[in-house]
Design an enzyme around this catalytic site. Sequence first.
Site, mmCIF file in Angstrom:
data_model
loop_
_atom_site.group_PDB
_atom_site.id
_atom_site.type_symbol
_atom_site.label_atom_id
_atom_site.label_comp_id
_atom_site.label_asym_id
_atom_site.label_seq_id
_atom_site.Cartn_x
_atom_site.Cartn_y
_atom_site.Cartn_z
ATOM 1 N N GLU A 126 0.865 -1.186 0.000
ATOM 2 C CA GLU A 126 0.000 0.000 0.000
ATOM 3 C C GLU A 126 0.890 1.221 0.000
ATOM 4 O O GLU A 126 1.601 1.477 0.965
ATOM 5 C CB GLU A 126 -0.932 -0.034 1.217
ATOM 6 C CG GLU A 126 -1.944 1.101 1.242
ATOM 7 C CD GLU A 126 -1.572 2.171 2.234
ATOM 8 O OE1 GLU A 126 -1.171 3.255 1.747
ATOM 9 O OE2 GLU A 126 -1.664 1.960 3.434
ATOM 10 N N CYS A 181 -1.159 8.980 2.826
ATOM 11 C CA CYS A 181 -1.196 8.543 1.431
ATOM 12 C C CYS A 181 -2.498 8.915 0.738
ATOM 13 O O CYS A 181 -2.539 9.034 -0.482
ATOM 14 C CB CYS A 181 -0.978 7.036 1.355
ATOM 15 S SG CYS A 181 -2.096 6.087 2.412
#
Length: 507
Positions: free
Chosen positions: A238, A274
């Site tokens: 991720e 993110c």
Amino acid sequence: MLILMGGGNDVDVDVHHSTTFLVIIKSTSCSVVDRHTALQSIQTEMEAELKELRHTFESGKTRSPEWRKSQLKALLNLVHANQQDMFDALNHDLGKHHVESYRDEVGLLIKSIKYILNNLDQWMKTKKVFVVYQISLPPVAFPSTAELVPEPLGLVLVISSWNLPMGLSLEPLIGAIAAGNVVVLKPSELAPASSSFLAKTLPMFLDNKAIKVVEGSQQVGRLVMAAAAKHLTPVTLELGGKCPAVLDTLTSSRDIAVNRILGSKFGSCCGQVCLAIDYLLVEEKFAPELIDLLKTGIKKMFGERPLETKTLARIVNQKHFSRLKGFLSDPMVEASVVYGGSLDEKTLYIEPTLLVNPPLDSCIMTEEIFGPVLPIITLNKIEDSVKFISSRPKPLALNVFTHNETLKRRIISETSSGSITFNDAVIQYLCDTVPFGGVGQSGFGRYHGKFSFDTFSHEKPVVRRGYLVEYWFRYPPWNNDKFELLKRALAMDYLGFLLILLGLRKN
């Protein structure tokens, strides 16, 4: 299995002290020989610890629902009993306000554990696949039954990032435990207080023979991976990338949209997440009014002097501060600043900053920003946003603020991203029933809720067949009769198959 959690510019394999491996490497003055000897000793200890983990898994202990639930409940107790310590660690590492820490990490962990505990029995059940009468089943498989059995992958290595150091460490750990795995957790050394808290506290609550925590330098991290690599094949990664937002008009919902944009960009770890909006696309004619709304919104959220408030997190360290400072020092970028831009190198705070049309080839528009700087890119018409986004690497998330159904359909069909959210941002991370993960350069694999359970499991097909019926045409020697029967069987032509089998149709 190896799972790398986090995103942005540093998901370092930076594994210095461990409660399980009891390793401390801080000195940079030791000789090459001493360092080599120390690393060899560390590797030996690691291999012994990994051997214990594999032995625990092979015993079958972690497969039982009782063990999984007991560990999840213990983890829930850990979070409830140590909330203030978690808040203190996050404030030390990143300057986070405790409300932000609860919203983005501690509270989400409580929610996730409870959700999985409520659903684990159902997820662990064998799924029956009734194939005997399915019209899609070739006749050659009759009579058969099948089932799908979820089984744990085994040894899992979780390497988490520093920006959500509690959440990105414990969220995948929850899924790995739920699926029945043994786990090595490696928190980031860039969040030392959080890493130390996890290394000290987890062994007090969880099964030390099945779950181990490692801290340390990059060299130690590489040793952990090397020692485990032969047993770690699948990877979930991720990352992040430049997550765009699109704002098509300033309608009656404009104030809500602006708050959601600001909350995503500046409200979570000062933009160091993110999922944070990286840049904003808007039609040129709306830009002046939008900038005024953003300026007003920043002042309402963070005050007239954001660097003095307690509601804005700070930059994680000097390295990242210097990186962002470098972005803003580009003369062409500096000329595009319309709000903010103040930096305090001593405290590592950067004021929320707005840019308008910085050069598209500048670092701030080609690299993930991961900080409190929001470029606003103007377009002739909002439909141009589709081409703008699709011509760049696939982002982890795409956020589109619009009531235009045609634009929504084009965004869905003509762009690719880890997820799309209409009229909000970051909210998808809160949803246990929605998978979280990237695509292409923004990562691969997915987790959260049932998707975490699936990521850390292998769904093993089990097919059962008896000896009552045998189809002789499956085997050599071959002839045209067998050829015709196989053609009818694999084409699901049940009538033709039966007629040929009974000799009522010529080949």
